[in-house]
Enzyme design. Structure first.
Site, PDB file in Angstrom:
ATOM      1  N   SER A 142       0.867  -1.091   0.077  1.00 27.97           N
ATOM      2  CA  SER A 142      -0.012  -0.028   0.006  1.00 27.97           C
ATOM      3  C   SER A 142       0.617   1.237   0.047  1.00 27.97           C
ATOM      4  O   SER A 142       2.161   1.022   0.415  1.00 27.97           O
ATOM      5  CB  SER A 142      -1.000   0.093   1.199  1.00 27.97           C
ATOM      6  OG  SER A 142      -1.536   1.265   1.395  1.00 27.97           O
ATOM      7  N   TYR A 155      -1.907  -0.399  10.578  1.00 26.93           N
ATOM      8  CA  TYR A 155      -1.986  -0.543   9.387  1.00 26.93           C
ATOM      9  C   TYR A 155      -0.980   0.019   8.571  1.00 26.93           C
ATOM     10  O   TYR A 155      -0.239  -1.125   8.013  1.00 26.93           O
ATOM     11  CB  TYR A 155      -3.420  -0.101   8.777  1.00 26.93           C
ATOM     12  CG  TYR A 155      -3.555  -0.448   7.195  1.00 26.93           C
ATOM     13  CD1 TYR A 155      -3.812  -1.716   7.038  1.00 26.93           C
ATOM     14  CD2 TYR A 155      -3.122   0.623   6.407  1.00 26.93           C
ATOM     15  CE1 TYR A 155      -4.067  -2.087   5.518  1.00 26.93           C
ATOM     16  CE2 TYR A 155      -3.397   0.313   5.153  1.00 26.93           C
ATOM     17  CZ  TYR A 155      -3.672  -0.987   4.698  1.00 26.93           C
ATOM     18  OH  TYR A 155      -4.026  -1.315   3.200  1.00 26.93           O
TER      19      TYR A 155
END
Length: 234
Positions: A142, A155
């Site tokens: 990501s 995260y």
């Protein structure tokens, strides 16, 4: 179809929705045998039926946080199609990520899926790939693995870890014939991102945009190793 992927076999984790489904569809379209892996068997059945082409498609209910599940996934794929040429670590979870919130259960799930799941997948296919001096591991990270977002601390930490694993693996596999690619998407229109804030005047990426990045990486000539791809909305 692309001649580079004809007869090749790819496993895609997290294939029951979003980016994973799009990757599976693009790989099938390109001519590969594709093994869909996810926890939700009903969704896998539905996606397999939607894609069609039964001879080139297999689905295996898999929890990537369980080593036995991942080992069974790879063994089943080999039973049906022979060698595994591409392994796409796409399964991921975005949960409560502020350290101040102290949601330990959510942290553990993200660590188990986003980090351990990636390592288990790599471990399950790497020995055969090394022996054959051929294979490609694709990790879906990501752009949160480049910069920490306050509300997504944990995260982001897991996606930093995926990028580190990818970078280290690339070095470990130098001159072995086994390639590795880390793909870092920005905001994509998926169930995972549905509650994430995003500017009204900008369009999120489509899952297919990331799937096409995978196809680009895995269809390069044998002497080309695409290590890092970042895809962001304009």
């Amino acid at each position: 179809m692309t001649k580079q992927l004809m007869g090749k076999t790819a496993i895609v984790t997290g294939a029951s929705s979003g980016i994973g489904t799009a990757i599976a569809k693009e790989l099938t379209k390109a001519g590969a045998n594709v093994v869909l892996a996810a926890r939700n068997k009903e969704k896998l059945e539905s996606i397999a039926a939607d894609i069609g082409n039964k001879d080139k498609l297999l689905y295996v209910q898999t929890d990537v946080t369980k080593t036995n599940d991942v080992e069974y996934l790879t063994e089943r794929a080999k039973q049906v199609y022979g060698n595994i040429d591409i392994y796409v670590n796409n399964a991921g979870k975005m949960g409560s990520s502020r350290v101040l919130n102290g949601d330990v259960s959510e942290w553990e799930q993200m660590i188990d899926i986003n980090i351990k799941g990636v390592l288990y997948g790599i471990h399950s296919v790497l020995p055969d790939m090394q022996e054959r001096r051929s294979g490609h591991i694709v990790n879906i990270a990501s752009d949160s693995g480049f910069e920490v977002i306050e509300r997504l601390t944990v995260y982001c930490a897991t996606k930093f870890a995926v990028r580190a694993i990818s970078a280290g693996l690339e070095k470990e596999l130098a001159n072995t014939g086994v390639r590795t690619t880390n793909i870092s998407p920005g905001m994509v229109e998926t169930p995972l991102s549905s509650e994430s804030p995003f500017e009204d005047d900008r369009k999120k990426l489509e899952p297919t945009d990331i799937a096409k990045a995978v196809i680009y990486a895995v269809t390069q000539p044998d002497h080309v190793d695409v290590n890092e791809i970042t895809v962001r909305p304009v």
